[in-house]
Design an enzyme around this catalytic site. Structure first.
Site, short mmCIF file in Angstrom:
data_model
loop_
_atom_site.label_atom_id
_atom_site.label_comp_id
_atom_site.label_asym_id
_atom_site.label_seq_id
_atom_site.Cartn_x
_atom_site.Cartn_y
_atom_site.Cartn_z
N GLY A 87 0.82 -1.20 0.00
CA GLY A 87 0.00 0.00 0.00
C GLY A 87 0.86 1.25 0.00
O GLY A 87 2.08 1.19 -0.13
N GLU A 108 10.00 -2.54 4.08
CA GLU A 108 9.20 -2.44 2.86
C GLU A 108 10.08 -2.02 1.69
O GLU A 108 9.94 -2.54 0.57
CB GLU A 108 8.08 -1.42 3.05
CG GLU A 108 6.95 -1.92 3.93
CD GLU A 108 5.92 -0.86 4.24
OE1 GLU A 108 4.78 -1.22 4.58
OE2 GLU A 108 6.25 0.35 4.16
#
Length: 234
Positions: A87, A108
């Protein structure tokens, strides 16, 4: 399911279509990425997907993947990932992103950098003309020993730095790496890539929430459809 969750769900289902049998899949963190993890788990249960393995970008993503029946692997075993789905806190039409609202920005980014293809999913409220608009902060992972010096350096760069506090506890929130997070409020940012380099050069900074040049495709869920943004090749 509320309207925003429906938008996220639409985007997640589009992104999951890129996952094929035997793929190594990077698993993003946060509420939007969680919908993709759940969708992948459902496809494994129905045998629509076979022999995929996931590399979670946070302990939260790891727990959810295990609960959804997704086999887990590591970057040591698979240093190259086929596709990552994650996201974003904010993104532009040029696919510049701010991430790290869930404090998993460093992992991430490591997972994204190891991926052949990066796909971002979001609801329509995450789109912005410029990063930093609408009071969006830039998460910055910092070694705890360096918190105060880093704050002063960020002020010199024009930010209002706020150390992110752990909910219900005294002291800063800690990442999966044992570091603190400073949320930097810069206002609208004209050149995020340049600012990212300046912040990263501050001693004690581990990583910034700027994700520039890493995204290949974004799916943006709306009330009526899913908008697709593809990276422009030079």
């Amino acid at each position: 399911m509320d309207a925003i969750t429906e938008q996220k769900q639409k985007a997640a289902l589009e992104a999951v279509k890129h996952v094929k049998d035997h793929f190594i899949v990077g698993l993003g963190s946060g509420s939007t990425a969680a919908l993709a993890i759940e969708a992948l788990g459902e496809q494994i249960k129905t045998q629509a997907l076979c022999n995929i393995k996931g590399i979670p970008s946070s302990y939260q993503a790891f727990q959810l993947a295990v609960d959804c029946g997704i086999p887990i692997t590591t970057l040591e075993e698979h240093p190259q990932i086929d596709v990552t789905i994650d996201g974003a806190d904010q993104l532009t039409a040029e696919l510049c992103l701010i991430k790290g609202g869930g404090a998993a920005l460093a992992r991430e980014k490591i997972v994204a950098a190891a991926s052949k293809q990066n796909i971002i999913i979001a609801d329509q409220n995450k789109k912005a003309t410029h990063l930093g608009a609408n009071n969006q902060f830039v998460p910055i992972e910092v070694i705890p020993f360096a918190l105060t010096p880093v704050k002063y350096k960020l002020i010199e760069l024009g930010a209002k730095p706020v150390v992110r506090e752990a909910k219900g506890k005294l002291g800063p929130i800690l990442t999966d790496n044992g570091n603190a997070v400073i949320d930097g409020y810069f206002g609208e940012i004209a050149t995020p890539a340049d600012l990212a380099v300046k912040i990263k050069m501050i001693p004690g900074v581990v990583e910034t929430g700027f994700f520039v040049g890493l995204t290949d495709i974004a799916y943006i869920g709306t009330d009526n459809n899913v908008e697709k943004i593809v990276k422009q090749r030079k």
